[in-house]
Design a protein around this motif. Structure first.
Motif, PDB file in Angstrom:
ATOM      1  N   SER A  30       4.074  -9.550  -7.912  1.00  0.00           N
ATOM      2  CA  SER A  30       5.253  -9.313  -7.070  1.00  0.00           C
ATOM      3  C   SER A  30       6.375  -8.629  -7.841  1.00  0.00           C
ATOM      4  N   GLN A  31       6.464  -8.879  -9.139  1.00  0.00           N
ATOM      5  CA  GLN A  31       7.488  -8.219  -9.947  1.00  0.00           C
ATOM      6  C   GLN A  31       7.209  -6.718 -10.057  1.00  0.00           C
ATOM      7  N   TRP A  32       5.944  -6.366 -10.302  1.00  0.00           N
ATOM      8  CA  TRP A  32       5.584  -4.952 -10.361  1.00  0.00           C
ATOM      9  C   TRP A  32       5.847  -4.273  -9.019  1.00  0.00           C
ATOM     10  N   MET A  33       5.394  -4.901  -7.939  1.00  0.00           N
ATOM     11  CA  MET A  33       5.541  -4.299  -6.618  1.00  0.00           C
ATOM     12  C   MET A  33       7.009  -4.087  -6.261  1.00  0.00           C
ATOM     13  N   THR A  34       7.829  -5.082  -6.530  1.00  0.00           N
ATOM     14  CA  THR A  34       9.258  -4.975  -6.237  1.00  0.00           C
ATOM     15  C   THR A  34       9.897  -3.864  -7.053  1.00  0.00           C
ATOM     16  N   SER A  35       9.526  -3.765  -8.324  1.00  0.00           N
ATOM     17  CA  SER A  35      10.087  -2.712  -9.178  1.00  0.00           C
ATOM     18  C   SER A  35       9.781  -1.324  -8.619  1.00  0.00           C
ATOM     19  N   PHE A  36       8.543  -1.109  -8.211  1.00  0.00           N
ATOM     20  CA  PHE A  36       8.173   0.198  -7.662  1.00  0.00           C
ATOM     21  C   PHE A  36       8.806   0.438  -6.293  1.00  0.00           C
ATOM     22  N   ALA A  37       8.813  -0.571  -5.446  1.00  0.00           N
ATOM     23  CA  ALA A  37       9.299  -0.407  -4.075  1.00  0.00           C
ATOM     24  C   ALA A  37      10.798  -0.211  -3.998  1.00  0.00           C
ATOM     25  N   THR A  38      11.540  -0.714  -4.968  1.00  0.00           N
ATOM     26  CA  THR A  38      13.001  -0.650  -4.896  1.00  0.00           C
ATOM     27  C   THR A  38      13.615   0.391  -5.827  1.00  0.00           C
ATOM     28  N   THR A  39      12.785   1.190  -6.476  1.00  0.00           N
ATOM     29  CA  THR A  39      13.284   2.243  -7.369  1.00  0.00           C
ATOM     30  C   THR A  39      12.970   3.593  -6.728  1.00  0.00           C
ATOM     31  N   PRO A  40      13.987   4.250  -6.149  1.00  0.00           N
ATOM     32  CA  PRO A  40      13.734   5.503  -5.425  1.00  0.00           C
ATOM     33  C   PRO A  40      12.999   6.558  -6.254  1.00  0.00           C
ATOM     34  N   SER A  41      13.263   6.645  -7.534  1.00  0.00           N
ATOM     35  CA  SER A  41      12.605   7.663  -8.361  1.00  0.00           C
ATOM     36  C   SER A  41      11.114   7.382  -8.562  1.00  0.00           C
ATOM     37  N   LEU A  42      10.652   6.179  -8.196  1.00  0.00           N
ATOM     38  CA  LEU A  42       9.239   5.824  -8.348  1.00  0.00           C
ATOM     39  C   LEU A  42       8.479   5.834  -7.020  1.00  0.00           C
ATOM     40  N   GLU A  43       9.101   6.367  -5.971  1.00  0.00           N
ATOM     41  CA  GLU A  43       8.485   6.340  -4.644  1.00  0.00           C
ATOM     42  C   GLU A  43       7.117   7.026  -4.622  1.00  0.00           C
ATOM     43  N   CYS A  44       6.991   8.184  -5.260  1.00  0.00           N
ATOM     44  CA  CYS A  44       5.700   8.889  -5.288  1.00  0.00           C
ATOM     45  C   CYS A  44       4.660   8.092  -6.066  1.00  0.00           C
ATOM     46  N   GLU A  45       5.057   7.507  -7.185  1.00  0.00           N
ATOM     47  CA  GLU A  45       4.130   6.691  -7.967  1.00  0.00           C
ATOM     48  C   GLU A  45       3.699   5.451  -7.193  1.00  0.00           C
ATOM     49  N   TYR A  46       4.636   4.856  -6.459  1.00  0.00           N
ATOM     50  CA  TYR A  46       4.335   3.666  -5.659  1.00  0.00           C
ATOM     51  C   TYR A  46       3.234   3.985  -4.650  1.00  0.00           C
ATOM     52  N   ASP A  47       3.364   5.116  -3.977  1.00  0.00           N
ATOM     53  CA  ASP A  47       2.347   5.504  -2.999  1.00  0.00           C
ATOM     54  C   ASP A  47       1.028   5.822  -3.695  1.00  0.00           C
ATOM     55  N   ALA A  48       1.060   6.551  -4.796  1.00  0.00           N
ATOM     56  CA  ALA A  48      -0.170   6.924  -5.499  1.00  0.00           C
ATOM     57  C   ALA A  48      -0.872   5.697  -6.089  1.00  0.00           C
ATOM     58  N   MET A  49      -0.112   4.760  -6.609  1.00  0.00           N
ATOM     59  CA  MET A  49      -0.707   3.603  -7.273  1.00  0.00           C
ATOM     60  C   MET A  49      -1.233   2.553  -6.303  1.00  0.00           C
ATOM     61  N   PHE A  50      -0.629   2.465  -5.132  1.00  0.00           N
ATOM     62  CA  PHE A  50      -1.017   1.412  -4.192  1.00  0.00           C
ATOM     63  C   PHE A  50      -1.504   1.917  -2.840  1.00  0.00           C
ATOM     64  N   GLY A  51      -1.451   3.231  -2.612  1.00  0.00           N
ATOM     65  CA  GLY A  51      -1.946   3.789  -1.359  1.00  0.00           C
ATOM     66  C   GLY A  51      -1.133   3.395  -0.150  1.00  0.00           C
ATOM     67  N   ILE A  52       0.172   3.355  -0.301  1.00  0.00           N
ATOM     68  CA  ILE A  52       1.061   2.903   0.779  1.00  0.00           C
ATOM     69  C   ILE A  52       0.859   3.728   2.049  1.00  0.00           C
ATOM     70  N   SER A  53       0.705   5.033   1.912  1.00  0.00           N
ATOM     71  CA  SER A  53       0.542   5.891   3.095  1.00  0.00           C
ATOM     72  C   SER A  53      -0.812   5.695   3.784  1.00  0.00           C
ATOM     73  N   LYS A  54      -1.735   4.979   3.130  1.00  0.00           N
ATOM     74  CA  LYS A  54      -3.068   4.749   3.706  1.00  0.00           C
ATOM     75  C   LYS A  54      -3.218   3.353   4.310  1.00  0.00           C
ATOM     76  N   LEU A  55      -2.175   2.549   4.268  1.00  0.00           N
ATOM     77  CA  LEU A  55      -2.305   1.162   4.703  1.00  0.00           C
ATOM     78  C   LEU A  55      -2.741   1.015   6.156  1.00  0.00           C
ATOM     79  N   ASP A  56      -2.108   1.742   7.034  1.00  0.00           N
ATOM     80  CA  ASP A  56      -2.432   1.606   8.458  1.00  0.00           C
ATOM     81  C   ASP A  56      -3.898   1.947   8.720  1.00  0.00           C
ATOM     82  N   SER A  57      -4.382   3.043   8.164  1.00  0.00           N
ATOM     83  CA  SER A  57      -5.781   3.415   8.402  1.00  0.00           C
ATOM     84  C   SER A  57      -6.732   2.424   7.724  1.00  0.00           C
TER      85      SER A  57
END
Length: 127
Positions: A30-57
């Motif tokens: 949860s600490q890693w996830m929060t760090s990525f999710a709440t740091t705007p400069s890491l938004e692209c890394e957050y999606d690449a590392m966890f597949g956020i844009s693929k969750l619904d599918s």
């Protein structure tokens, strides 16, 4: 900031049945996830590392009636919030007869190589 947790150690050089308590530090997922999710400069890394844009599918493609997902589907908006992760633990020789245990995590829907997308949770030396 890592948390300190108590762990047991055994000394393989002496009596393996004797266990001692020690402390090790751990990064909670949860600490890693929060760090990525709440740091705007890491938004692209957050999606690449966890597949956020693929969750619904992803959630539309799995059988959510399986008991494995019972707790997940009770959460509101789980299809956009529940991120599948993979935990990996491994032991390795360390120095002469000591060993260490490492635990890391990566997103199940990640993009990129595992080496580039794994996040260390804990390394514990067994002395």
């Amino acid at each position: 900031m890592p948390r300190t947790i108590p762990v047991t150690y055994c000394d393989p050089k002496n009596d393996k049945s004797l266990k001692e308590w020690g402390d090790t530090k751990i990064f909670l997922p949860s600490q890693w996830m929060t760090s990525f999710a709440t740091t705007p400069s890491l938004e692209c890394e957050y999606d690449a590392m966890f597949g956020i844009s693929k969750l619904d599918s992803f959630w539309n493609s799995v059988d959510v009636t399986s008991p494995l997902f019972a707790a997940v589907i009770k959460k509101p908006n789980y299809k956009t919030r529940a991120i599948p992760i993979v935990l990996h633990g491994d032991g390795a020789a360390y120095q002469d007869r000591d060993s260490m245990l490492s635990v890391s995590m990566t997103g199940f829907l990640k993009e990129g190589r595992t080496l580039e997308t794994s996040l260390l949770l804990v390394i514990s030396l067994q002395m």
